[in-house]
Design an enzyme around this catalytic site. Structure first.
Site, PDB file in Angstrom:
ATOM      1  N   ASN A   1       0.704  -1.226  -0.093  1.00  0.00           N
ATOM      2  CA  ASN A   1       0.156   0.083  -0.172  1.00  0.00           C
ATOM      3  C   ASN A   1       0.850   1.220   0.150  1.00  0.00           C
ATOM      4  OD1 ASN A   1       0.628   0.684   2.758  1.00  0.00           O
ATOM      5  ND2 ASN A   1      -0.372  -1.248   3.156  1.00  0.00           N
TER       6      ASN A   1
ATOM      7  N   ASP B   1      -3.960  -5.559   4.234  1.00  0.00           N
ATOM      8  CA  ASP B   1      -5.154  -6.614   4.582  1.00  0.00           C
ATOM      9  C   ASP B   1      -5.470  -7.739   3.897  1.00  0.00           C
ATOM     10  OD1 ASP B   1      -6.204  -4.493   6.183  1.00  0.00           O
ATOM     11  OD2 ASP B   1      -7.092  -3.426   4.616  1.00  0.00           O
TER      12      ASP B   1
ATOM     13  N   LYS C   1     -14.245   0.317  14.387  1.00  0.00           N
ATOM     14  CA  LYS C   1     -12.946  -0.066  14.479  1.00  0.00           C
ATOM     15  C   LYS C   1     -12.217  -0.107  15.976  1.00  0.00           C
ATOM     16  CE  LYS C   1      -8.159  -0.256  12.242  1.00  0.00           C
ATOM     17  NZ  LYS C   1      -7.434   0.362  11.036  1.00  0.00           N
TER      18      LYS C   1
END
Length: 390
Positions: free
Chosen positions: A207, A276, A334
């Site tokens: 990322n 992820d 979260k």
């Protein structure tokens, strides 16, 4: 912090004197107030006018000038928050050691009851001479802070010890010196940067994380006295030689390194951006193009934040939420799901926030409150986050 501090700068006569002009410029940019004392020898290398221009202050060099109203070698140390001597030559060091006060600088040193920081510079043989080594040990035993010289090319065309530390490093030293040590005794784990997961022998998933946020947190925590462990993905936005750092690549490596330190840690700050998903069956060889589309089976990666949320007992756990929509709602979810104490949330679509910039626009969420912050540098945000641990 250097801003607003009164720094009395003593300049003795060596070839490194010219580098102190850069030091003056850097200190002024940091917001320091300067007053400067030069020896006669220093004035031979660089004119006082140059230092007055760069330091935007008066330069003192004549021991007997202007004593009708103030005794300068007494009043200047009183004004100072710290007395920095750069460069410190072997001659001024020897006078300093034995209390000789035969010029404006050495008289001011003898009259100073504030902390003194010195940046020595001299020829390698002069530095390593038993007399010089004894003098350095003597002043250190008296409480003088010594910024050790570097190994490098010297003016005498030899390579060795004795090169004055670079101005940027002297400024960093002063920044550390002035920072309140309110995290003394705390062990803090900081993660930074992305992780990577292999597709084949040459390709991988990752990322856009630059690591800037995590590195700023680690460095500011070090300055505030914490015992810091920085666990970094494959980025290095700036040098943090002062911090204990370990490099990792995959989520598993990141989790395992945290696990080694977690039980006796006071806090874990998860500024890293773990990947992820990962490829279910990565290839050990380079996948060749064959004219067809490549289909990869992606599976969920280990959720590191949740793992340590489930595991924590006395630790403070701080996570991050980088979102493109519904920021606060997603961050609150979260916060609860990962069992963390705080979430630092930022909207990646806002200008000045997100990856690979030096600023951020964040909100700090706890189980009791939401604090929305204005745009600030990542260094400033790092200290806001660290304030949560004080």
């Amino acid at each position: 912090m250097i801003k607003g501090k009164n720094i009395l700068l003593g300049v003795s006569g060596g070839i490194a004197t010219y580098k102190v002009l850069d030091l003056c410029s850097r200190l002024k940019k940091e917001g320091a107030n300067l007053k400067i004392i030069m020896t006669e020898g220093a004035c031979k290398f660089v004119t006082p006018l140059s230092f007055e221009t760069m330091g935007k202050c008066k330069v003192y060099s004549d021991m007997f000038e202007g004593h009708h109203d103030k005794v300068h070698h007494i009043e200047l140390p009183k004004w100072a928050d710290v007395f920095l001597i750069a460069p410190l030559t072997a001659n001024t060091l020897a006078k300093m050691t034995y209390g000789i006060a035969d010029n404006m600088l050495t008289a001011s040193i003898l009259a100073c009851d504030k902390d003194i920081i010195v940046a020595p510079t001299m020829n390698t043989n002069m530095l390593n001479h038993p007399a010089t080594q004894k003098n350095l040990k003597t002043i250190e035993d008296r409480g003088v802070y010594i910024i050790n010289p570097l190994l490098g090319m010297l003016a005498c065309n030899t390579r060795g010890d004795g090169r004055m530390q670079e101005p940027v490093n002297i400024v960093k030293y002063l920044d550390y010196y002035f920072t309140k040590k309110d995290l003394n005794g705390k062990k803090i784990i900081v993660t930074a940067g992305p992780t990577v997961e292999k597709i084949d022998y040459v390709r991988y998933i990752t990322n856009k994380s630059s690591g800037k946020m995590g590195y700023n947190i680690a460095y500011e925590a070090f300055k505030r006295g914490a015992d810091v462990k920085l666990i970094s993905g494959p980025v290095s936005p700036f040098e943090v030689d002062c911090v204990d750092k370990v490099n990792v690549n995959t989520n598993k490596e990141l989790k395992d390194e945290i696990d080694k330190e977690f039980d006796d840690a006071d806090a874990l700050i998860m500024a890293a951006a773990p990947t992820d998903y990962k490829v279910e069956k990565p290839s050990d060889v380079k996948i060749k193009k064959d004219g067809n589309n490549l289909n990869l089976e992606l599976i969920e990666n280990i959720d590191i934040l949740k793992y340590f949320g489930d595991k924590k007992n006395q630790q403070t756990l701080i996570g991050f939420a980088a979102e493109t929509d519904d920021l606060i709602n997603n961050a609150q979810k979260k916060l609860e799901a990962k069992k963390v104490d705080y979430i630092i949330a930022n909207d990646l679509k806002k200008k000045g926030a997100g990856f690979d910039v030096d600023t951020n626009i964040a909100s700090i969420l706890s189980h009791k409150s939401i604090e929305k912050l204005n745009m600030m540098t990542k260094r400033e945000l790092a200290n806001k986050i660290l304030d949560l641990l004080v």
